[in-house]
Design an enzyme around this catalytic site. Structure first.
Site, PDB file in Angstrom:
ATOM      1  N   TRP A 194       2.638   7.570 -37.609  1.00  0.00           N
ATOM      2  CA  TRP A 194       1.346   6.866 -37.646  1.00  0.00           C
ATOM      3  C   TRP A 194       1.010   6.715 -39.123  1.00  0.00           C
ATOM      4  O   TRP A 194       1.054   7.693 -39.877  1.00  0.00           O
ATOM      5  CB  TRP A 194       0.310   7.727 -36.936  1.00  0.00           C
ATOM      6  CG  TRP A 194      -1.071   7.165 -36.883  1.00  0.00           C
ATOM      7  CD1 TRP A 194      -1.440   5.930 -36.437  1.00  0.00           C
ATOM      8  CD2 TRP A 194      -2.280   7.833 -37.260  1.00  0.00           C
ATOM      9  NE1 TRP A 194      -2.793   5.800 -36.511  1.00  0.00           N
ATOM     10  CE2 TRP A 194      -3.338   6.949 -37.014  1.00  0.00           C
ATOM     11  CE3 TRP A 194      -2.571   9.091 -37.781  1.00  0.00           C
ATOM     12  CZ2 TRP A 194      -4.656   7.279 -37.265  1.00  0.00           C
ATOM     13  CZ3 TRP A 194      -3.877   9.423 -38.025  1.00  0.00           C
ATOM     14  CH2 TRP A 194      -4.908   8.522 -37.768  1.00  0.00           C
ATOM     15  N   ASP A 276      -0.376  17.062 -34.282  1.00  0.00           N
ATOM     16  CA  ASP A 276      -1.333  15.975 -34.092  1.00  0.00           C
ATOM     17  C   ASP A 276      -1.251  15.603 -32.621  1.00  0.00           C
ATOM     18  O   ASP A 276      -0.228  15.101 -32.144  1.00  0.00           O
ATOM     19  CB  ASP A 276      -0.930  14.790 -34.989  1.00  0.00           C
ATOM     20  CG  ASP A 276      -1.898  13.628 -34.840  1.00  0.00           C
ATOM     21  OD1 ASP A 276      -2.826  13.721 -34.016  1.00  0.00           O
ATOM     22  OD2 ASP A 276      -1.723  12.615 -35.549  1.00  0.00           O
ATOM     23  N   LYS A 312      -8.284   8.321 -27.037  1.00  0.00           N
ATOM     24  CA  LYS A 312      -7.458   7.609 -26.046  1.00  0.00           C
ATOM     25  C   LYS A 312      -7.642   8.195 -24.655  1.00  0.00           C
ATOM     26  O   LYS A 312      -7.870   7.454 -23.703  1.00  0.00           O
ATOM     27  CB  LYS A 312      -5.981   7.689 -26.415  1.00  0.00           C
ATOM     28  CG  LYS A 312      -5.679   7.632 -27.885  1.00  0.00           C
ATOM     29  CD  LYS A 312      -5.571   6.238 -28.427  1.00  0.00           C
ATOM     30  CE  LYS A 312      -5.585   6.314 -29.941  1.00  0.00           C
ATOM     31  NZ  LYS A 312      -5.207   5.126 -30.621  1.00  0.00           N
TER      32      LYS A 312
HETATM   33  C1  PLP Z   1      -0.756   9.779 -33.936  1.00  0.00           C
HETATM   34  C2  PLP Z   1      -2.218   9.569 -34.089  1.00  0.00           C
HETATM   35  N1  PLP Z   1      -2.949  10.536 -34.637  1.00  0.00           N
HETATM   36  C3  PLP Z   1      -4.268  10.417 -34.798  1.00  0.00           C
HETATM   37  C4  PLP Z   1      -4.923   9.276 -34.400  1.00  0.00           C
HETATM   38  C5  PLP Z   1      -6.406   9.208 -34.679  1.00  0.00           C
HETATM   39  O1  PLP Z   1      -7.195   9.075 -33.619  1.00  0.00           O
HETATM   40  P1  PLP Z   1      -8.770   8.875 -33.769  1.00  0.00           P
HETATM   41  O2  PLP Z   1      -9.013   7.441 -33.457  1.00  0.00           O
HETATM   42  O3  PLP Z   1      -9.345   9.811 -32.780  1.00  0.00           O
HETATM   43  O4  PLP Z   1      -9.159   9.201 -35.153  1.00  0.00           O
HETATM   44  C6  PLP Z   1      -4.212   8.228 -33.827  1.00  0.00           C
HETATM   45  C7  PLP Z   1      -4.876   6.988 -33.451  1.00  0.00           C
HETATM   46  O5  PLP Z   1      -4.319   5.955 -33.276  1.00  0.00           O
HETATM   47  C8  PLP Z   1      -2.815   8.380 -33.672  1.00  0.00           C
HETATM   48  O6  PLP Z   1      -2.078   7.424 -33.138  1.00  0.00           O
END
Ligand code: PLP
Length: 466
Positions: A194, A276, A312
């Site tokens: 990410w 994560d 999500k």
């Molecule tokens: C791998 C990963 N970590 C963290 C996040 C962050 O999520 P948030 O929208 O809750 O900050 C995402 C969001 O797309 C993600 O894909």
């Protein structure tokens, strides 16, 4: 304050300008206007002009234009596109078969309960967040029978989404991880990952961010040997960011046996796991299965961090609900860690927002609502599985060159299609199908109505563009 009109790009110019006027400012006002320091018609700018002073350029004149964040730009481009066939496979959010965002029914119900509850107010939350949110959120990641929970050696910090949880965790590690010189500790992120992982850790002050092997493009799967080798070669005590499940962007997770090997090397090399967990429930539709890796590491006695996102799996994207779990060797360590977390949070967002955390806490603490939520998560996961099967069978029926089994082998919201950047460009420009240059697609962008169009377009892209 009209005086601000005089802020100039360079301090020396500010000084010169101020010196050319009368100083201090109060005297200047009195002298220039002869009317005390009250509001002046036209302000300082008009006055400067009257005195024949050239107005300075903006203090922001040297700010370079930053590149837009790709995934948000893609959605903006998609919105502007008037073509009725357009499809957005770029966005990182769930969509229904009608291409609509989905408010989970359990979330609607809980929102109404909260709205009707007159005992709830808008007082500040504690700095570390809503206690019942933090404990329930941590429990679904670590499991009811977690040894770390039983031994009272876990703590957590409510974050602004998963990103906020990661950022607070990164900030803490940079300040306090394993003694001094923390900014120089290598932080390893998967290749690919990410895209925000790099940004978050470097914004926290880490100066040595490296990538570890993860994706094997030729076999369209996990490069376990490469990953283990990188762990063997990493300096002891390096920090490794691990995707708890539904790896973004590859949709490829280690199997339990592979996780065991990863944990064994990490333990021997004293590597710190920073999980994560942004997709619990999305990988398999089963919350416990998706938490397997985190729980295994905890059972193996690791000290670790785990950043959870509820964006999500609760569909609470804009409520910014996240939780940073800290698992330590003993409760005393954890308490001291949390005391430092308070210091960090205080200067970043002071204390977190309540609404999203209340929705999650209420849902997780009631057996009925919890089971309803599990069903809602399964509904999303099942739709994704269906879209995977349908896309793969269409591409195979069309005889699209290459193998497409990875579409159904991969899990979670995303699929790493293997399409090249040129093929992606073709899909966007010629077919109005929006996806990331890496070839990552969000399976929820597919619907029973656009599957045929997307499959034939991918077929065309693969056959026409090499
Ligand atoms: C791998 C990963 N970590 C963290 C996040 C962050 O999520 P948030 O929208 O809750 O900050 C995402 C969001 O797309 C993600 O894909």
């Amino acid at each position: 304050m009209a005086d601000r009109d005089f802020l100039l790009p360079q301090r020396s110019t500010v000084r010169t300008m101020r010196e050319r006027l009368v100083s201090p400012v109060r005297d200047f006002r009195i002298d220039a206007l002869g009317a005390g320091a009250g509001p002046r018609p036209g302000g300082v700018r008009a006055l400067a002009a009257a005195l024949g002073l050239t107005m300075p350029v903006s203090v922001f004149a040297d700010v370079p234009q930053a590149q837009p964040v790709l995934v948000f730009k893609l959605t903006a481009d998609f919105r502007k596109d008037p073509d009725p066939r357009k499809v957005n496979l770029g966005v990182g959010a769930y969509r229904t078969d009608e291409s609509q965002p989905w408010v989970l029914p359990v979330v609607r119900k809980v929102q109404q309960q909260i709205a009707a509850n007159e005992s709830i107010n808008h007082e500040y939350l504690p700095i570390l967040g809503l206690p019942e949110f933090r404990s329930n959120a941590s429990r679904i990641a670590l499991g009811d029978d977690s040894p770390a929970i039983k031994e009272n050696r876990i703590g957590s910090v409510q974050g602004l989404g998963g990103t906020g949880a990661l950022r607070i965790g990164a900030e803490f590690l940079r300040r306090w991880y394993n003694g001094t010189k923390n900014a120089a500790t290598p932080v390893y992120v998967s290749s690919p990952t990410w895209e925000n992982h790099n940004g978050v850790f470097s914004a926290a002050g880490f100066t040595d961010i490296r990538s570890y092997h993860y994706w094997d493009a030729s076999k369209r799967g996990l490069d376990l040997q490469g990953m283990l080798q990188d762990m063997e070669n990493a300096p002891e005590f390096s920090i490794f960011v691990l995707h708890a499940c539904a790896h973004n962007p590859t949709g490829t997770d280690p199997t339990p046996e592979q996780w065991e090997k990863i944990a064994s090397v990490m333990k021997r090399r004293f590597l710190f796991p920073f999980f994560d967990s942004a997709y619990q429930g999305f990988a398999s539709g089963d919350l416990d299965k998706d938490a397997w890796a985190v729980r295994y590491f905890v059972n193996e006695g690791f000290e670790l961090f785990c950043a959870q996102s509820f964006s999500k799996n609760f569909g609470l994207y804009n409520e910014r609900v996240g939780n940073l779990i800290v698992v330590g060797k003993d409760g005393d360590n954890v308490l001291r860690v949390l005391s430092q977390m308070e210091k960090i949070v205080r200067v970043v967002w002071s204390n977190p927002p309540a609404q999203g955390a209340r929705i999650v806490a209420t849902t997780l603490s009631s057996p009925e609502l919890f089971s309803e939520w599990r069903d809602n998560v399964k509904t999303m996961a099942d739709r994704i599985l269906l879209m995977r099967a349908e896309l793969r069978s269409r591409l195979e029926a069309l005889g699209t060159p290459g193998t497409w089994s990875h579409i159904t082998d991969q899990i979670g919201m995303f699929s790493f299609t293997g399409l090249s950047a040129k093929q992606v460009e073709y899909l966007i420009n010629e077919k109005h199908i929006y996806l990331l240059p890496s070839g990552r697609i969000n399976m929820c962008g597919l619907t029973t109505k656009n599957l045929d169009y997307v499959a034939t377009s991918i077929h065309e892209a693969v056959t026409k563009i090499q």
